[in-house]
Design a protein around this motif. Sequence first.
Motif, PDB file in Angstrom:
ATOM      1  N   LYS A  54       0.840  -1.197   0.000  1.00 38.10           N
ATOM      2  CA  LYS A  54       0.000   0.000   0.000  1.00 38.10           C
ATOM      3  C   LYS A  54       0.877   1.249   0.000  1.00 38.10           C
ATOM      4  O   LYS A  54       1.842   1.337   0.756  1.00 38.10           O
ATOM      5  N   TRP A  55       0.492   2.186  -0.827  1.00 44.33           N
ATOM      6  CA  TRP A  55       1.143   3.494  -0.864  1.00 44.33           C
ATOM      7  C   TRP A  55       0.170   4.533  -0.316  1.00 44.33           C
ATOM      8  O   TRP A  55      -0.992   4.586  -0.719  1.00 44.33           O
ATOM      9  N   ARG A  56       0.669   5.371   0.607  1.00 46.41           N
ATOM     10  CA  ARG A  56      -0.153   6.437   1.182  1.00 46.41           C
ATOM     11  C   ARG A  56       0.638   7.742   1.217  1.00 46.41           C
ATOM     12  O   ARG A  56       1.862   7.733   1.235  1.00 46.41           O
ATOM     13  N   LYS A  57      -0.113   8.840   1.253  1.00 44.34           N
ATOM     14  CA  LYS A  57       0.485  10.176   1.407  1.00 44.34           C
ATOM     15  C   LYS A  57      -0.453  11.012   2.269  1.00 44.34           C
ATOM     16  O   LYS A  57      -1.596  11.258   1.888  1.00 44.34           O
ATOM     17  N   ASP A  58       0.022  11.452   3.419  1.00 47.73           N
ATOM     18  CA  ASP A  58      -0.770  12.307   4.318  1.00 47.73           C
ATOM     19  C   ASP A  58      -2.161  11.731   4.573  1.00 47.73           C
ATOM     20  O   ASP A  58      -3.166  12.449   4.569  1.00 47.73           O
ATOM     21  N   GLY A  59      -2.230  10.427   4.759  1.00 52.52           N
ATOM     22  CA  GLY A  59      -3.504   9.778   5.028  1.00 52.52           C
ATOM     23  C   GLY A  59      -4.317   9.441   3.795  1.00 52.52           C
ATOM     24  O   GLY A  59      -5.372   8.803   3.901  1.00 52.52           O
ATOM     25  N   LEU A  60      -3.854   9.844   2.621  1.00 48.51           N
ATOM     26  CA  LEU A  60      -4.566   9.561   1.375  1.00 48.51           C
ATOM     27  C   LEU A  60      -4.088   8.237   0.786  1.00 48.51           C
ATOM     28  O   LEU A  60      -2.901   7.918   0.824  1.00 48.51           O
ATOM     29  N   ASN A  61      -5.021   7.476   0.236  1.00 46.79           N
ATOM     30  CA  ASN A  61      -4.684   6.215  -0.413  1.00 46.79           C
ATOM     31  C   ASN A  61      -4.219   6.492  -1.842  1.00 46.79           C
ATOM     32  O   ASN A  61      -4.997   6.916  -2.696  1.00 46.79           O
ATOM     33  N   VAL A  62      -2.947   6.232  -2.082  1.00 44.99           N
ATOM     34  CA  VAL A  62      -2.345   6.511  -3.387  1.00 44.99           C
ATOM     35  C   VAL A  62      -2.472   5.298  -4.305  1.00 44.99           C
ATOM     36  O   VAL A  62      -2.934   5.405  -5.445  1.00 44.99           O
ATOM     37  N   PHE A  63      -2.049   4.132  -3.802  1.00 41.82           N
ATOM     38  CA  PHE A  63      -2.118   2.916  -4.607  1.00 41.82           C
ATOM     39  C   PHE A  63      -2.115   1.700  -3.686  1.00 41.82           C
ATOM     40  O   PHE A  63      -1.446   1.692  -2.656  1.00 41.82           O
ATOM     41  N   GLY A  68      -2.705  -9.442  -6.913  1.00 41.31           N
ATOM     42  CA  GLY A  68      -3.266  -9.388  -8.259  1.00 41.31           C
ATOM     43  C   GLY A  68      -4.366  -8.363  -8.432  1.00 41.31           C
ATOM     44  O   GLY A  68      -4.634  -7.909  -9.548  1.00 41.31           O
ATOM     45  N   ASN A  69      -5.036  -8.004  -7.353  1.00 46.62           N
ATOM     46  CA  ASN A  69      -6.051  -6.951  -7.409  1.00 46.62           C
ATOM     47  C   ASN A  69      -5.404  -5.610  -7.068  1.00 46.62           C
ATOM     48  O   ASN A  69      -4.547  -5.529  -6.185  1.00 46.62           O
ATOM     49  N   HIS A  70      -5.841  -4.559  -7.757  1.00 45.27           N
ATOM     50  CA  HIS A  70      -5.265  -3.244  -7.497  1.00 45.27           C
ATOM     51  C   HIS A  70      -6.228  -2.163  -7.968  1.00 45.27           C
ATOM     52  O   HIS A  70      -7.274  -2.448  -8.569  1.00 45.27           O
ATOM     53  N   TYR A  71      -5.864  -0.915  -7.687  1.00 45.85           N
ATOM     54  CA  TYR A  71      -6.760   0.205  -7.982  1.00 45.85           C
ATOM     55  C   TYR A  71      -7.058   0.361  -9.472  1.00 45.85           C
ATOM     56  O   TYR A  71      -8.062   0.956  -9.846  1.00 45.85           O
ATOM     57  N   ASN A  72      -6.192  -0.163 -10.324  1.00 51.70           N
ATOM     58  CA  ASN A  72      -6.403   0.012 -11.759  1.00 51.70           C
ATOM     59  C   ASN A  72      -7.226  -1.105 -12.392  1.00 51.70           C
ATOM     60  O   ASN A  72      -7.485  -1.069 -13.599  1.00 51.70           O
ATOM     61  N   ASN A  73      -7.634  -2.102 -11.606  1.00 52.21           N
ATOM     62  CA  ASN A  73      -8.474  -3.167 -12.175  1.00 52.21           C
ATOM     63  C   ASN A  73      -9.710  -3.457 -11.326  1.00 52.21           C
ATOM     64  O   ASN A  73     -10.250  -4.559 -11.358  1.00 52.21           O
ATOM     65  N   GLY A  74     -10.161  -2.451 -10.572  1.00 49.62           N
ATOM     66  CA  GLY A  74     -11.432  -2.598  -9.861  1.00 49.62           C
ATOM     67  C   GLY A  74     -11.377  -2.448  -8.360  1.00 49.62           C
ATOM     68  O   GLY A  74     -12.417  -2.239  -7.720  1.00 49.62           O
ATOM     69  N   LEU A  75     -10.204  -2.583  -7.755  1.00 52.73           N
ATOM     70  CA  LEU A  75     -10.095  -2.418  -6.307  1.00 52.73           C
ATOM     71  C   LEU A  75     -10.444  -0.972  -5.944  1.00 52.73           C
ATOM     72  O   LEU A  75      -9.969  -0.032  -6.573  1.00 52.73           O
ATOM     73  N   ARG A  76     -11.271  -0.804  -4.920  1.00 54.27           N
ATOM     74  CA  ARG A  76     -11.757   0.524  -4.553  1.00 54.27           C
ATOM     75  C   ARG A  76     -10.959   1.133  -3.407  1.00 54.27           C
ATOM     76  O   ARG A  76     -10.272   0.435  -2.683  1.00 54.27           O
ATOM     77  N   GLY A  77     -11.114   2.467  -3.255  1.00 53.70           N
ATOM     78  CA  GLY A  77     -10.526   3.145  -2.113  1.00 53.70           C
ATOM     79  C   GLY A  77      -9.488   4.194  -2.458  1.00 53.70           C
ATOM     80  O   GLY A  77      -9.026   4.921  -1.581  1.00 53.70           O
ATOM     81  N   GLN A  78      -9.109   4.299  -3.732  1.00 49.97           N
ATOM     82  CA  GLN A  78      -8.080   5.265  -4.116  1.00 49.97           C
ATOM     83  C   GLN A  78      -8.604   6.694  -3.994  1.00 49.97           C
ATOM     84  O   GLN A  78      -9.749   6.983  -4.339  1.00 49.97           O
ATOM     85  N   ASP A  79      -7.753   7.593  -3.486  1.00 46.98           N
ATOM     86  CA  ASP A  79      -8.147   8.996  -3.387  1.00 46.98           C
ATOM     87  C   ASP A  79      -8.275   9.598  -4.792  1.00 46.98           C
ATOM     88  O   ASP A  79      -7.460   9.300  -5.675  1.00 46.98           O
ATOM     89  N   PRO A  80      -9.302  10.441  -5.013  1.00 51.27           N
ATOM     90  CA  PRO A  80      -9.517  11.020  -6.353  1.00 51.27           C
ATOM     91  C   PRO A  80      -8.314  11.768  -6.912  1.00 51.27           C
ATOM     92  O   PRO A  80      -8.153  11.850  -8.129  1.00 51.27           O
ATOM     93  N   GLN A  81      -7.467  12.319  -6.048  1.00 50.75           N
ATOM     94  CA  GLN A  81      -6.295  13.063  -6.522  1.00 50.75           C
ATOM     95  C   GLN A  81      -5.375  12.195  -7.377  1.00 50.75           C
ATOM     96  O   GLN A  81      -4.681  12.703  -8.268  1.00 50.75           O
ATOM     97  N   SER A 110       3.607  16.912  -3.988  1.00 52.53           N
ATOM     98  CA  SER A 110       4.795  16.947  -3.127  1.00 52.53           C
ATOM     99  C   SER A 110       4.440  16.475  -1.719  1.00 52.53           C
ATOM    100  O   SER A 110       3.336  16.725  -1.224  1.00 52.53           O
ATOM    101  N   GLY A 111       5.380  15.793  -1.072  1.00 54.69           N
ATOM    102  CA  GLY A 111       5.151  15.353   0.300  1.00 54.69           C
ATOM    103  C   GLY A 111       5.844  14.037   0.601  1.00 54.69           C
ATOM    104  O   GLY A 111       6.642  13.526  -0.190  1.00 54.69           O
ATOM    105  N   ILE A 112       5.532  13.484   1.778  1.00 51.83           N
ATOM    106  CA  ILE A 112       6.115  12.219   2.221  1.00 51.83           C
ATOM    107  C   ILE A 112       5.150  11.076   1.913  1.00 51.83           C
ATOM    108  O   ILE A 112       3.985  11.108   2.319  1.00 51.83           O
ATOM    109  N   TYR A 113       5.639  10.088   1.210  1.00 52.52           N
ATOM    110  CA  TYR A 113       4.859   8.901   0.866  1.00 52.52           C
ATOM    111  C   TYR A 113       5.373   7.707   1.671  1.00 52.52           C
ATOM    112  O   TYR A 113       6.577   7.603   1.936  1.00 52.52           O
TER     113      TYR A 113
END
Length: 252
Positions: A54-63, A68-81, A110-113
Motif C-alpha cells: 500500500k502506498w499512502r500520502k498524508d492519510g490519502l490512499n495513493v495505490f 493481483g487486485n489493485h486500484y487500476n483493475n477494480g479495487l476501490r478506495g483510491q483517493d480522487p487526486q 509533493s510530500g512524504i509517501y
Amino acid sequence: MELLLLLCLCVSTWTGKTSADENGLITVNVSQSSDAILPCSPTTKEDLSFKSFKWRKDGLNVFHYDAGNHYNNGLRGQDPQFKDRVSFFQDQLRSGNASIQIQNVTIQDSGIYSCEISRLDSGSQTFNIKLVVNVPTLHATEDSDVMLPCSLSGKDLRQQVFDWKKDGQEVFLYNNGDHYNNGQHENFKNRVEFFQDQLQFGNASIRIKNTKQTDSGNYSCTFPRLQPPGQQFYMKLVVRKYKTFCPILKES
C-alpha cells in the motif's frame, strides 16, 4: 530581432533526481508536469505477486496492490487526486519491485509517501519516500512574447474551464468556448492569447505579448471542473530589461 529575442527566452527546470539522506529517507526531485517514479522494494527481494503493498500520502490512499487486485483493475478506495495517474511495474513484481509511477505531477503531489509491504516471509516492511515537485522558472526579455505552458495529455479542453492567474490577478479565463471580455486585469488587456486549435489535445497554454518587467511573478493554471481534483500548475516568470549591444566604431 525576433531570433535574438527567441534566444533570450529559456526555461529553467529540475531534472529527475533521486537521493537519500543520512537517515535513509529517499528524496525524489522531479519537474512539474513530468512523471515521478517512487522506488520501493523489500530487503528480502522476494516475489510480490501474491503479497500486498500500500502506498499512502498524508492519510490519502495513493495505490494498493493485493495479490493481483489493485486500484487500476477494480479495487476501490483510491483517493480522487491519484485516480488514473498511478501505475506499477507488474512485470517486475517477481523481483520484488513495489515501485509506482505518478503521471503528470503537480505541486500538490509533493510530500512524504509511505510504502508498506505486507505478507512477507519476515512479516511487513515500511519505507518512506519524499517527493519534491519543482516549479519551473521562465526567463524572457522585455518587449518579447512569452509562452506559459500548461497542458493535460489526453484531455479535450474545448468544453472545460481553465483559469490563469498571477499573484491573485486574473490573467486569462476560458470557459466552455468563452473567454475574457470582462474581468481581466488591466495589465493583461489585449495582450494574452491562447491556442484554440490545440484545446482538443489538452493544451491550455497562453502567450503574453509585449512583456513588461511588471509581468514578472508567480503564475498558476487551474482546471476547477476536471477530475481528479488538484489539477493546478505553477510557474515563475522573470522578465528582464532588454539590453542592446552597440559596438563602437573607430575611424582608421
